[in-house]
Design an enzyme around this catalytic site. Structure first.
Site, PDB file in Angstrom:
ATOM      1  N   HIS A   1       0.794  -1.306   0.161  1.00 10.34           N
ATOM      2  CA  HIS A   1       0.341  -0.309  -0.342  1.00 10.34           C
ATOM      3  C   HIS A   1       0.694   1.249   0.396  1.00 10.34           C
ATOM      4  O   HIS A   1      -0.048   2.251  -0.187  1.00 10.34           O
ATOM      5  CB  HIS A   1      -0.709  -0.038   0.990  1.00 10.34           C
ATOM      6  CG  HIS A   1      -2.081  -1.351   1.203  1.00 10.34           C
ATOM      7  ND1 HIS A   1      -2.457  -1.638   0.489  1.00 10.34           N
ATOM      8  CD2 HIS A   1      -2.327  -1.697   2.173  1.00 10.34           C
ATOM      9  CE1 HIS A   1      -4.016  -2.197   0.206  1.00 10.34           C
ATOM     10  NE2 HIS A   1      -3.590  -2.651   1.237  1.00 10.34           N
TER      11      HIS A   1
ATOM     12  N   HIS B   1      -6.219  -6.815  -0.736  1.00  8.13           N
ATOM     13  CA  HIS B   1      -6.562  -5.678  -0.940  1.00  8.13           C
ATOM     14  C   HIS B   1      -5.850  -5.267  -1.921  1.00  8.13           C
ATOM     15  O   HIS B   1      -4.713  -6.454  -2.507  1.00  8.13           O
ATOM     16  CB  HIS B   1      -5.968  -4.757   0.206  1.00  8.13           C
ATOM     17  CG  HIS B   1      -6.833  -5.751   1.242  1.00  8.13           C
ATOM     18  ND1 HIS B   1      -6.467  -6.162   2.582  1.00  8.13           N
ATOM     19  CD2 HIS B   1      -7.984  -4.858   2.181  1.00  8.13           C
ATOM     20  CE1 HIS B   1      -6.958  -6.041   3.180  1.00  8.13           C
ATOM     21  NE2 HIS B   1      -8.145  -5.621   3.388  1.00  8.13           N
TER      22      HIS B   1
ATOM     23  N   ASP C   1      -5.010 -12.461   3.539  1.00 10.65           N
ATOM     24  CA  ASP C   1      -6.051 -12.187   3.995  1.00 10.65           C
ATOM     25  C   ASP C   1      -6.749 -12.972   3.092  1.00 10.65           C
ATOM     26  O   ASP C   1      -8.464 -12.317   3.843  1.00 10.65           O
ATOM     27  CB  ASP C   1      -6.151 -10.492   4.360  1.00 10.65           C
ATOM     28  CG  ASP C   1      -4.954  -9.950   3.595  1.00 10.65           C
ATOM     29  OD1 ASP C   1      -4.844 -10.762   2.136  1.00 10.65           O
ATOM     30  OD2 ASP C   1      -4.904  -8.974   3.400  1.00 10.65           O
TER      31      ASP C   1
END
Length: 307
Positions: free
Chosen positions: A124, A163, A244
């Site tokens: 990120h 993500h 995840d």
């Protein structure tokens, strides 16, 4: 096959505070899962610190200098998710440094593949911004190492974290020498990663809805990513390995199991065998159910070891 494992105790010193999902216990569980006789052949290496030059190859120099100058005698909350404390800088430097060292390992040939078990994660972190638990973009540092030290013209970064790796895409969206491909839940944090985001033709995003199971996940990679990856023919393959998307993970709603991560790891190894002499560098990203993370990492590393 010889697989190097890069880690360092400093990664446990990054203290995110009480009840933060990106906690030191994550790494403790992973490292315990990589003990035992079956993992004895791993080449265990201490993660070095990244140099400022390595960091500035992936990030804006002013941003790097600002992170290096952050106070180390107190806790600074950068945003609601991203916490910088006394032990954070060394952990982040060694996470990024391990990524570069892992590239060197596979390029020098003393390891066929490498797994970097470090934290904080990286995908990120944008060129000029820390966010989403991340300070330095470890995958980007690895890709720049491959380009700048080893002169590679085609580097692929693939990302199966639940993500979207907005930071990795941000850094490479205009670099045709780096292919970035991501599957991720949508809608979900950070809200990027639509199919329309294609960079200069080098970005492949595969958003998947909440509830996606292994069958749909495998079909998505089989149809949308793996053929593009083979066509790109990378000279090294870097993996942002987030676990995840596991069904037990509390941070999202995908329904994968360990077998799905094993399947994808083997598919990526097949691409690496076809294109780049099997050279794979895998970097730990997310995964927040401790048992699911540990079991998934162990399964992933077994697959990297071709067990």
């Amino acid at each position: 096959m010889s697989v190097a494992l890069f880690t360092h105790p400093a990664a446990l010193g990054h203290d995110t505070g009480h009840d933060h999902p990106e906690c030191a216990e994550r790494l403790r569980y992973v490292l315990r899962a990589l003990e035992g006789q079956e993992f004895a052949p791993l080449l265990r290496e201490l993660a070095p610190e990244a140099s400022p030059e390595q960091l500035k190859a992936a990030h804006d120099p002013d941003y790097v200098e600002a992170i290096l100058a952050m106070p180390r005698d107190r806790v600074t909350t950068i945003d609601g998710d991203t916490v910088f404390g006394p032990g954070t800088l060394e952990a982040a430097l060694r996470a990024a440094g391990a990524a570069g060292a892992a590239v060197d390992a596979v390029m020098e040939g003393w390891a066929q593949a490498a797994f970097v078990a470090m934290r904080p994660p990286g995908h990120h972190a944008e060129a000029d911004r820390a966010m989403g638990f991340c300070f330095f973009n470890n995958a980007a540092v690895a890709a720049r190492q491959a380009q700048l030290r080893w002169g590679l013209k085609r580097v692929a970064v693939v990302d199966f974290d639940v993500h979207h790796g907005n930071g990795t895409q941000h850094i490479f969206a205009r670099d045709a020498g780096v292919m970035y491909a991501s599957s991720h839940q949508s809608p979900c944090f950070p809200g990027t990663g639509s199919q329309a985001e294609t960079g200069v033709g080098n970005v492949v995003n595969v958003p998947l809805p909440p509830g996606t199971n292994g069958e749909v996940f495998r079909e998505a990679w089989h149809m949308a990513v793996l053929p593009r990856l083979l066509a790109f023919a990378p000279e090294v393959l870097i993996v942002s390995a987030g676990f995840d998307a596991h069904a037990a993970d509390p941070m999202a709603q995908m329904r994968l199991r360990e077998a799905d991560f094993v399947w994808l790891t083997r598919e990526l190894l097949a691409v690496a065998d076809a294109c780049c002499q099997g050279r794979v560098v895998s970097l730990l990203e997310g995964g927040y159910d401790l048992n699911a993370l540990a079991q998934s990492c162990a399964a992933h590393v077994r697959a990297l070891m071709r067990l």
